[in-house]
Design a protein around this motif. Structure first.
Motif, mmCIF file in Angstrom:
data_model
loop_
_atom_site.group_PDB
_atom_site.id
_atom_site.type_symbol
_atom_site.label_atom_id
_atom_site.label_comp_id
_atom_site.label_asym_id
_atom_site.label_seq_id
_atom_site.Cartn_x
_atom_site.Cartn_y
_atom_site.Cartn_z
ATOM 1 N N ASN A 21 39.968 19.091 -21.573
ATOM 2 C CA ASN A 21 39.130 18.205 -22.629
ATOM 3 C C ASN A 21 37.974 19.020 -23.023
ATOM 4 O O ASN A 21 37.418 18.621 -23.667
ATOM 5 C CB ASN A 21 38.881 17.057 -21.862
ATOM 6 N N SER A 23 37.812 23.196 -25.022
ATOM 7 C CA SER A 23 38.506 24.002 -25.742
ATOM 8 C C SER A 23 38.482 25.318 -25.155
ATOM 9 O O SER A 23 37.959 25.769 -24.171
ATOM 10 C CB SER A 23 37.895 24.345 -27.140
ATOM 11 N N ARG A 36 45.867 22.232 -26.370
ATOM 12 C CA ARG A 36 44.761 21.726 -27.065
ATOM 13 C C ARG A 36 43.862 20.880 -26.404
ATOM 14 O O ARG A 36 44.628 20.325 -25.313
ATOM 15 C CB ARG A 36 45.408 20.928 -28.387
ATOM 16 N N TRP A 37 42.688 20.542 -26.727
ATOM 17 C CA TRP A 37 41.644 20.055 -26.075
ATOM 18 C C TRP A 37 41.600 18.611 -26.933
ATOM 19 O O TRP A 37 40.714 17.641 -26.336
ATOM 20 C CB TRP A 37 40.506 20.660 -26.341
ATOM 21 N N ASP A 38 42.346 18.051 -27.858
ATOM 22 C CA ASP A 38 42.122 16.840 -28.341
ATOM 23 C C ASP A 38 42.902 15.830 -27.549
ATOM 24 O O ASP A 38 43.721 15.837 -26.815
ATOM 25 C CB ASP A 38 42.479 16.711 -29.868
ATOM 26 N N GLU A 40 45.015 13.155 -28.528
ATOM 27 C CA GLU A 40 46.236 12.979 -28.351
ATOM 28 C C GLU A 40 47.364 13.733 -27.662
ATOM 29 O O GLU A 40 48.252 13.460 -27.047
ATOM 30 C CB GLU A 40 46.845 13.137 -29.897
ATOM 31 N N TYR A 71 34.177 23.394 -27.579
ATOM 32 C CA TYR A 71 34.140 22.076 -27.959
ATOM 33 C C TYR A 71 34.357 21.317 -26.476
ATOM 34 O O TYR A 71 35.451 21.937 -25.803
ATOM 35 C CB TYR A 71 35.329 21.546 -29.098
ATOM 36 N N HIS A 73 34.985 17.261 -24.808
ATOM 37 C CA HIS A 73 34.966 15.708 -24.705
ATOM 38 C C HIS A 73 34.195 15.474 -23.309
ATOM 39 O O HIS A 73 34.322 16.003 -22.328
ATOM 40 C CB HIS A 73 36.192 15.171 -24.906
#
Length: 371
Positions: A21, A23, A36-38, A40, A71, A73
């Motif tokens: 979560n 980057s 990836r950290w996004d 989805e 980045y 979350h």
């Protein structure tokens, strides 16, 4: 085995994975990481992990950029979202005392526990990254003071979750006649994890934590920590389970796995690795014994944040399964895993490695207590 140790749990060893979560992946390297950290990507990853036999996912907490993690979350909200996307997976939210107050966290986790049928846990992180505290105006405490605060945080959290009219008078937190309703579904309370390798970290685990995460290490190094912690825990009338960090590179051949490790190291970002090493070394030197999680880490070790290469789960599925069962034999209850390409490698691990682990566990002799 010494008289201070229990030989292997009768329970199957558990598996957790680091949630990306933030980057940058799990290695400080310019090698390709198909991670990836996004949300989805992470939603699908959680579902793959659940289907592949993983028990837990651990979200990371960061409040500011550094060492490739530009980045981030937020961990509690992200944990809740992953729980909503799964059915059986337990998610551990990483928490920093200081930015969080135990009353706020207790209420957040109790609500999430009700919304997700009792699948939330917390990992209390005492803090190693001074810059993220100073950037948000939080005081940066001395090493052992950070662990004293964390211990009070855990005692307060558990008290709020298990008692009515809770009263607590500490140096960092105070409660008077406080009752949280509803309390969490999990009884007696959601699981509490913590990490660290310093004397203060191990002593705290032996008093208050349900689970202790240690950095990657050799089998002998891990066993020494486990013997130490569990011996002290028994003297305190407490019990604690052990998780170890490992960066897993499972490939069809040993040569292929070792080539991946060599490429990660070859493509390391030297400036970022050295900056990370300086930060964690300074944090560790502040402890009375002058050591912390990364005291004996080399440059190559530091490329993976939590010494995951040291655990040596690098090779064929058969080699990795044998090494996992060896970890269990010295008292490890859980493997906290990182991967280069999370989705495909978690699936590969669940399909080819985990069944071998279960087969080896089934053939192993019943655990014997040496108490």
């Amino acid at each position: 085995m010494s008289n201070n140790n229990l030989i292997a749990s009768a329970d199957p060893i558990k598996f957790a994975y680091w949630v990306p979560n933030v980057s940058g992946g799990l290695v400080i390297s310019k090698i390709e990481q198909r991670t990836r950290w996004d949300f989805e990507y992470n939603r699908k990853l959680a579902q793959i992990a659940e289907q592949s036999g993983f028990d837990y996912a651990l979200t990371q907490t960061r409040f500011t950029a550094g060492y490739g993690a530009d980045y981030q979350h937020e961990s509690v909200a992200f944990s809740h979202a992953l729980l909503a996307a799964t059915e059986r997976l337990h998610v551990i939210a990483a928490i920093l005392p200081g930015p969080w107050h135990p009353a706020v966290l207790a209420k957040q986790i109790a609500t999430i526990d009700h919304l997700t049928a009792g699948r939330i846990a917390v990992n209390i992180v005492s803090g190693w990254f001074r810059a993220e505290f100073t950037a948000i105006g939080e005081p940066w405490l001395e090493h052992d003071e950070r662990y004293r605060r964390s211990e009070e945080f855990i005692r307060a959290l558990r008290g709020i979750w298990t008692e009515d009219n809770f009263t607590f008078k500490g140096d960092f937190y105070r409660f008077h006649d406080y009752s949280l309703k509803p309390k969490p579904l999990q009884r007696p309370a959601p699981e509490i994890f913590q990490g660290g390798s310093s004397r203060a970290a191990r002593d705290m685990a032996s008093r208050v934590s349900d689970w202790y995460f240690t950095n990657g290490n050799t089998l002998a190094g891990i066993k020494a920590q486990i013997d130490d912690i569990r011996g002290k825990a028994r003297a305190n009338g407490h019990s604690v389970r052990i998780g170890v960090n490992a960066f897993i590179i499972a490939r069809d051949s040993e040569d292929e796995a070792q080539a991946v490790l060599a490429e990660i190291i070859e493509k390391a970002d030297p400036e970022a690795v050295k900056a990370f090493g300086h930060e964690v070394t300074q944090a560790g030197k502040a402890s009375p014994e002058g050591e912390g999680n990364w005291a004996k880490s080399t440059f190559d070790d530091l490329i993976q944040y939590n010494d995951g290469f040291k655990t040596n789960l690098i090779g064929t599925p058969e080699q990795i399964a044998e090494r996992i069962v060896a970890l269990k034999s010295v008292g490890v209850d859980l493997v906290l895993s990182g991967f280069l390409h999370f989705q495909e490698e978690v699936e590969y691990f669940g399909r080819l490695v985990l069944p071998l682990v279960r087969a080896l566990e089934a053939r192993s002799p019943a655990p014997v207590s040496t108490l």
